[in-house]
Write a protein that holds these residues in place. Structure first.
Motif, mmCIF file in Angstrom:
data_model
loop_
_atom_site.group_PDB
_atom_site.id
_atom_site.type_symbol
_atom_site.label_atom_id
_atom_site.label_comp_id
_atom_site.label_asym_id
_atom_site.label_seq_id
_atom_site.Cartn_x
_atom_site.Cartn_y
_atom_site.Cartn_z
ATOM 1 N N GLU A 17 0.850 -1.183 0.000
ATOM 2 C CA GLU A 17 0.000 0.000 0.000
ATOM 3 C C GLU A 17 0.889 1.236 0.000
ATOM 4 O O GLU A 17 1.742 1.405 0.873
ATOM 5 C CB GLU A 17 -0.908 0.023 1.227
ATOM 6 C CG GLU A 17 -1.870 1.187 1.220
ATOM 7 C CD GLU A 17 -2.842 1.167 2.395
ATOM 8 O OE1 GLU A 17 -3.347 2.248 2.732
ATOM 9 O OE2 GLU A 17 -3.082 0.080 2.960
ATOM 10 N N VAL A 18 0.694 2.062 -1.008
ATOM 11 C CA VAL A 18 1.456 3.299 -1.136
ATOM 12 C C VAL A 18 0.462 4.441 -1.250
ATOM 13 O O VAL A 18 -0.374 4.451 -2.160
ATOM 14 C CB VAL A 18 2.380 3.257 -2.379
ATOM 15 C CG1 VAL A 18 3.143 4.569 -2.529
ATOM 16 C CG2 VAL A 18 3.339 2.072 -2.305
ATOM 17 N N ASN A 19 0.538 5.376 -0.319
ATOM 18 C CA ASN A 19 -0.361 6.539 -0.307
ATOM 19 C C ASN A 19 -1.832 6.130 -0.393
ATOM 20 O O ASN A 19 -2.611 6.724 -1.141
ATOM 21 C CB ASN A 19 -0.016 7.511 -1.437
ATOM 22 C CG ASN A 19 1.368 8.088 -1.294
ATOM 23 O OD1 ASN A 19 1.838 8.312 -0.182
ATOM 24 N ND2 ASN A 19 2.036 8.322 -2.406
ATOM 25 N N GLU A 24 -3.186 3.560 -1.744
ATOM 26 C CA GLU A 24 -3.562 2.748 -2.910
ATOM 27 C C GLU A 24 -2.839 1.407 -2.838
ATOM 28 O O GLU A 24 -1.669 1.327 -2.482
ATOM 29 C CB GLU A 24 -3.200 3.470 -4.209
ATOM 30 C CG GLU A 24 -3.631 2.709 -5.437
ATOM 31 C CD GLU A 24 -4.186 3.624 -6.521
ATOM 32 O OE1 GLU A 24 -4.828 3.083 -7.418
ATOM 33 O OE2 GLU A 24 -3.976 4.844 -6.460
ATOM 34 N N GLN A 31 7.757 6.416 -6.327
ATOM 35 C CA GLN A 31 6.783 5.969 -5.319
ATOM 36 C C GLN A 31 7.353 4.815 -4.500
ATOM 37 O O GLN A 31 7.153 4.751 -3.287
ATOM 38 C CB GLN A 31 5.479 5.530 -5.973
ATOM 39 C CG GLN A 31 4.666 6.658 -6.559
ATOM 40 C CD GLN A 31 3.463 6.121 -7.303
ATOM 41 O OE1 GLN A 31 3.609 5.410 -8.297
ATOM 42 N NE2 GLN A 31 2.269 6.462 -6.816
ATOM 43 N N SER A 51 9.928 6.284 -2.112
ATOM 44 C CA SER A 51 9.266 6.984 -1.007
ATOM 45 C C SER A 51 8.665 5.989 -0.017
ATOM 46 O O SER A 51 8.758 6.175 1.202
ATOM 47 C CB SER A 51 8.163 7.904 -1.531
ATOM 48 O OG SER A 51 8.714 8.971 -2.245
ATOM 49 N N TYR A 52 8.051 4.935 -0.560
ATOM 50 C CA TYR A 52 7.479 3.881 0.282
ATOM 51 C C TYR A 52 8.571 3.288 1.190
ATOM 52 O O TYR A 52 8.374 3.148 2.401
ATOM 53 C CB TYR A 52 6.850 2.797 -0.593
ATOM 54 C CG TYR A 52 6.499 1.529 0.133
ATOM 55 C CD1 TYR A 52 5.378 1.463 0.952
ATOM 56 C CD2 TYR A 52 7.297 0.394 0.013
ATOM 57 C CE1 TYR A 52 5.059 0.294 1.635
ATOM 58 C CE2 TYR A 52 6.984 -0.779 0.684
ATOM 59 C CZ TYR A 52 5.866 -0.825 1.498
ATOM 60 O OH TYR A 52 5.557 -1.974 2.167
ATOM 61 N N ASP A 77 9.737 5.600 3.996
ATOM 62 C CA ASP A 77 8.768 5.886 5.046
ATOM 63 C C ASP A 77 8.232 4.666 5.798
ATOM 64 O O ASP A 77 7.618 4.827 6.851
ATOM 65 C CB ASP A 77 7.569 6.643 4.455
ATOM 66 C CG ASP A 77 7.968 7.997 3.902
ATOM 67 O OD1 ASP A 77 9.019 8.546 4.315
ATOM 68 O OD2 ASP A 77 7.244 8.510 3.030
#
Length: 124
Positions: free
Chosen positions: A8-10, A12, A79, A82-83, A86
């Motif tokens: 799950e990223v942001n 989604e 993405q 970034s995933y 974080d």
């Protein structure tokens, strides 16, 4: 074991698949000369998995990115990065990806062999 992995990223959900599309894309990344044949063998999966086992986050990002090739929705490399920057438990992501690859038909043998070598090295 499921044929798909999800991340799950942001908010989604993205499907990750370790199938032949993934295998062909990854293998193209590294080729070695086959002695006395004048040919090359594509071995990118071996290098990627070994790097992930060794804790290489770039290899992990590439692996996740390529497992999403051909899926919808499609992840961008930024993405994935970034995933990974974080995520709360990066060690679990490494473990989950290796575990997933170790159950996928197209790379199971390769992954299990590399894991065995790593375990033997750890015991020394």
């Amino acid at each position: 074991m499921s044929k798909n992995m999800e991340i799950e990223v942001n908010g989604e959900i993205y499907q990750l698949v370790a199938g032949f599309g993934f295998l062909h894309e990854v293998n193209k990344k590294v080729a070695i000369d086959v002695p006395s044949t004048g040919t090359k063998k594509e071995v990118g999966l071996k290098f990627m998995v070994a790097s992930i086992i060794d804790g290489d986050i770039d290899a992990l990002a590439d692996c996740i990115f390529y497992m999403n090739v051909g899926q919808s929705p499609r992840l961008k490399k930024t993405q994935v990065e970034s995933y990974l920057e974080d995520v709360e438990d990066i060690d679990k992501v490494f473990e989950d990806v290796i575990n997933f690859l170790s159950h996928a038909n197209v790379c199971r043998k390769e992954v299990m062999q590399l894991m065995s070598v790593q375990e033997a090295e750890t015991k020394k």
